[in-house]
Scaffold this active site. Structure first.
Site, short mmCIF file in Angstrom:
data_model
loop_
_atom_site.label_atom_id
_atom_site.label_comp_id
_atom_site.label_asym_id
_atom_site.label_seq_id
_atom_site.Cartn_x
_atom_site.Cartn_y
_atom_site.Cartn_z
N SER A 49 0.88 -1.24 0.01
CA SER A 49 -0.05 -0.04 -0.06
C SER A 49 0.86 1.03 0.10
O SER A 49 1.81 1.16 0.40
CB SER A 49 -0.94 0.00 1.23
OG SER A 49 -0.17 0.27 2.42
N ASP A 84 -0.75 -1.80 -4.02
CA ASP A 84 -2.10 -2.04 -3.75
C ASP A 84 -2.91 -0.59 -3.70
O ASP A 84 -2.56 0.13 -2.74
CB ASP A 84 -2.23 -3.03 -2.31
CG ASP A 84 -3.41 -3.38 -2.05
OD1 ASP A 84 -4.34 -3.41 -2.84
OD2 ASP A 84 -3.66 -3.59 -0.83
N HIS A 85 -3.82 -0.65 -4.18
CA HIS A 85 -4.92 0.67 -4.13
C HIS A 85 -4.03 1.94 -4.44
O HIS A 85 -4.22 2.69 -3.62
CB HIS A 85 -5.47 0.65 -2.70
CG HIS A 85 -6.51 -0.36 -2.46
ND1 HIS A 85 -8.10 -0.16 -3.08
CD2 HIS A 85 -6.73 -1.39 -1.89
CE1 HIS A 85 -8.75 -1.05 -2.71
NE2 HIS A 85 -7.94 -1.99 -2.16
N ASP A 105 -6.57 2.53 -8.26
CA ASP A 105 -7.85 2.31 -7.68
C ASP A 105 -8.55 3.76 -7.91
O ASP A 105 -8.35 4.67 -7.25
CB ASP A 105 -7.68 2.27 -6.12
CG ASP A 105 -9.14 2.16 -5.47
OD1 ASP A 105 -10.23 2.39 -6.26
OD2 ASP A 105 -9.17 2.05 -4.29
N GLU A 135 -10.18 -1.04 -10.46
CA GLU A 135 -11.30 -1.25 -9.25
C GLU A 135 -12.38 -0.65 -9.95
O GLU A 135 -12.52 0.46 -10.24
CB GLU A 135 -10.72 -1.04 -8.16
CG GLU A 135 -12.00 -1.09 -7.05
CD GLU A 135 -11.58 -0.97 -5.68
OE1 GLU A 135 -12.57 -0.57 -4.93
OE2 GLU A 135 -10.36 -0.99 -5.13
N GLY A 178 -10.06 -5.23 6.19
CA GLY A 178 -10.33 -5.40 7.92
C GLY A 178 -11.13 -6.36 8.45
O GLY A 178 -11.30 -7.38 7.62
N GLY A 208 -10.06 -7.93 0.59
CA GLY A 208 -10.54 -7.89 1.86
C GLY A 208 -10.65 -9.57 2.11
O GLY A 208 -11.76 -10.11 2.65
N GLY A 209 -9.58 -10.51 1.86
CA GLY A 209 -9.76 -11.73 1.92
C GLY A 209 -9.63 -12.53 3.23
O GLY A 209 -9.80 -13.37 3.54
N SER A 210 -9.30 -11.43 4.35
CA SER A 210 -9.20 -12.08 5.71
C SER A 210 -10.48 -11.90 6.26
O SER A 210 -11.17 -11.12 6.21
CB SER A 210 -8.31 -10.93 6.28
OG SER A 210 -6.90 -11.03 5.73
#
Length: 287
Positions: A49, A84-85, A105, A135, A178, A208-210
């Site tokens: 990020s 990332d983003h 993004d 995105e 998150g 957001g795979g967590s």
């Protein structure tokens, strides 16, 4: 050497598995992800990020660190270093610094502006052999200070962006960054199926795979998701493992105060999480 994510995405889409993007935060984190990917013979994408880029001293420092680690550790699996983003300006900085993959993004812009900026970056990345992720539909949660509710992307807008020639597409399907709240409604598979139908062979990205349940992860992969981003779970694993280190008073034994011992102990939690995700996503042995 670092590679574009294009080939690994094409293979993942065809093979119905997903490549993990694991966000990195320091040298130890990067080393842990690289070693785990090599051990499992899995391709991997290292996510950075813009805030992590600042923390680690800048994009050129991150490129040098990653390439040095890969050479010294004899890493032979495909590795992409991915912004990332990224903002529009951040994307340009990472291209100049030597990143092999970029996520722009533009989801917070009006669709016409997102379209125009993405089109320009596609031309630049194509010329340099860099993969580009775009995105549509803001991903929920907080990412570098940008707050969004897990909205669902418009499938027609997704097709418009995909038709620009991006390598992969991140589309909001109710996912968030998150920790997921207790009242989270789950992924919108109707939206995902509609997007997948519109964009055809375009690999899709799940941010957001967590914390997404394993059955939903598997279903998302079956509907065209070829890249899944993981960050929060690695952070939580590090936090939990380091807490155990101090609760067991390991810091009071011998040279247990050595930061290499403390961080190294915590990193074992990160490695375990990365291993678990690569096995779940189906990328083990696919390098």
């Amino acid at each position: 050497m670092l590679v574009s994510a294009k080939e690994m995405m094409t293979k993942a889409k065809a093979g119905k598995y997903a490549v993990a993007q694991i966000n990195i935060n320091n040298l130890e984190w990067t080393k842990a992800v690289l070693e785990t990917a090599q051990e499992l013979n899995s391709p991997v994408i290292l996510g950075v990020s813009e805030s992590a880029g600042d923390y680690m001293g800048g994009y050129r420092a991150i490129v040098g660190m990653t390439e040095g680690l890969m050479e010294d550790l004899n890493i032979t699996v495909p590795v992409a270093l991915h912004l990332d983003h990224g903002t529009y300006e951040g994307s340009k900085k990472c291209i100049r610094a030597g990143f092999s993959s970029i996520m722009f993004d533009g989801s917070h812009y009006p669709i016409e502006e997102n379209f125009a900026k993405t089109k320009e970056l596609v031309a630049t990345c194509d010329t340099l052999g860099i993969s580009l992720e775009a995105e549509v539909g803001a991903i929920g949660g907080v990412e570098d200070g940008v707050i969004a509710a897990g909205e669902c992307a418009d499938p027609d807008e997704c097709k418009s962006i995909a038709d620009l020639g991006v390598t992969m597409l991140a589309a909001g399907i109710g996912n968030i960054h998150g920790k997921y709240p207790a009242n989270w409604a789950g992924l919108s598979f109707d939206t995902l199926a509609a997007i997948s139908e519109k964009v055809g062979e375009m690999p899709l990205v799940l941010h957001g795979g967590s914390g997404i349940p394993e059955d939903q992860i598997r279903k998302a992969i079956s509907l065209g998701v070829s890249k899944i981003n993981v960050n929060t779970e690695c952070m939580l694993a590090f936090q939990t493992t380091v807490r155990i280190y101090f609760e067991e008073k390991k810091d009071l034994i011998g040279r247990g105060y050595d930061p290499r011992d403390i961080i190294g102990f915590g990193i074992e939690g990160v490695k375990a999480t990365v291993r678990e995700k690569m096995e779940l996503f189906g990328s083990v042995g696919k390098a």
